[in-house]
Design a protein around this motif. Structure first.
Motif, mmCIF file in Angstrom:
data_model
loop_
_atom_site.group_PDB
_atom_site.id
_atom_site.type_symbol
_atom_site.label_atom_id
_atom_site.label_comp_id
_atom_site.label_asym_id
_atom_site.label_seq_id
_atom_site.Cartn_x
_atom_site.Cartn_y
_atom_site.Cartn_z
ATOM 1 N N GLN A 17 26.983 31.474 31.211
ATOM 2 C CA GLN A 17 28.204 31.819 31.957
ATOM 3 C C GLN A 17 28.212 33.303 32.299
ATOM 4 O O GLN A 17 28.538 33.681 33.426
ATOM 5 N N LEU A 18 27.880 34.136 31.334
ATOM 6 C CA LEU A 18 27.856 35.579 31.574
ATOM 7 C C LEU A 18 26.788 35.944 32.603
ATOM 8 O O LEU A 18 27.033 36.747 33.502
ATOM 9 N N GLU A 29 22.581 43.346 27.352
ATOM 10 C CA GLU A 29 24.015 43.494 27.624
ATOM 11 C C GLU A 29 24.733 42.163 27.430
ATOM 12 O O GLU A 29 25.855 42.126 26.922
ATOM 13 N N ILE A 30 24.094 41.076 27.811
ATOM 14 C CA ILE A 30 24.672 39.757 27.567
ATOM 15 C C ILE A 30 24.810 39.538 26.062
ATOM 16 O O ILE A 30 25.856 39.086 25.588
ATOM 17 N N ALA A 31 23.769 39.887 25.310
ATOM 18 C CA ALA A 31 23.803 39.730 23.855
ATOM 19 C C ALA A 31 24.927 40.559 23.238
ATOM 20 O O ALA A 31 25.646 40.081 22.353
ATOM 21 N N VAL A 42 23.443 35.929 17.431
ATOM 22 C CA VAL A 42 23.095 36.122 18.835
ATOM 23 C C VAL A 42 21.625 36.514 18.980
ATOM 24 O O VAL A 42 20.922 35.991 19.842
ATOM 25 N N ALA A 43 21.162 37.407 18.130
ATOM 26 C CA ALA A 43 19.773 37.872 18.236
ATOM 27 C C ALA A 43 18.793 36.717 18.100
ATOM 28 O O ALA A 43 17.794 36.653 18.830
ATOM 29 N N SER A 74 15.656 43.590 33.133
ATOM 30 C CA SER A 74 16.852 43.896 33.892
ATOM 31 C C SER A 74 17.501 42.646 34.428
ATOM 32 O O SER A 74 16.841 41.674 34.751
ATOM 33 N N CYS A 75 18.789 42.714 34.549
ATOM 34 C CA CYS A 75 19.566 41.626 35.117
ATOM 35 C C CYS A 75 20.590 42.254 36.077
ATOM 36 O O CYS A 75 21.620 41.679 36.335
ATOM 37 N N GLY A 76 20.313 43.456 36.532
ATOM 38 C CA GLY A 76 21.260 44.210 37.349
ATOM 39 C C GLY A 76 21.361 43.717 38.769
ATOM 40 O O GLY A 76 20.538 42.957 39.236
ATOM 41 N N ARG A 77 22.393 44.183 39.446
ATOM 42 C CA ARG A 77 22.590 43.787 40.830
ATOM 43 C C ARG A 77 21.549 44.446 41.728
ATOM 44 O O ARG A 77 21.109 45.551 41.482
ATOM 45 N N ARG A 78 21.189 43.750 42.792
ATOM 46 C CA ARG A 78 20.210 44.239 43.742
ATOM 47 C C ARG A 78 20.750 45.466 44.474
ATOM 48 O O ARG A 78 21.890 45.493 44.889
ATOM 49 N N ALA A 79 19.917 46.471 44.581
ATOM 50 C CA ALA A 79 20.301 47.695 45.317
ATOM 51 C C ALA A 79 20.424 47.377 46.787
ATOM 52 O O ALA A 79 19.678 46.581 47.337
ATOM 53 N N ARG A 80 21.386 48.019 47.443
ATOM 54 C CA ARG A 80 21.597 47.777 48.881
ATOM 55 C C ARG A 80 20.992 48.869 49.698
ATOM 56 O O ARG A 80 20.868 49.945 49.403
#
Length: 80
Positions: A17-18, A29-31, A42-43, A74-80
């Motif tokens: 979900q996260l 960060e999800i962890a 969690v680990a 990484s799970c970050g948003r794509r750079a624009r």
């Protein structure tokens, strides 16, 4: 206020979900978020290679940049 443990999703379900809904920079960060929400062990859950791969894919499906070199990809948003 955290929901009663029997009424909330399991650790893995919540991780997905996260990954699908929250802009996160890493699987770690999800962890951390799961820990803040009171999830236990969690680990151990997050150390499974297949789970990490699937979470990276979930991040990618929402347009995130997903690295593959590190277990802390990484799970970050794509750079624009």
């Amino acid at each position: 206020m955290n929901a009663h443990p029997s009424l909330r999703p399991g650790t893995i379900e919540r991780a997905f979900q996260l990954a699908a809904t929250v802009p996160v920079e890493s699987l770690d960060e999800i962890a951390r978020q799961l820990g803040r929400e009171g999830y236990e062990k969690v680990a151990e859950h997050m150390s499974a290679p297949l789970l990490r791969k699937q979470l990276r894919q979930a991040c990618a499906s929402k347009g995130a940049v997903v690295g593959t070199r590190s277990p802390h990809s990484s799970c970050g948003r794509r750079a624009r």
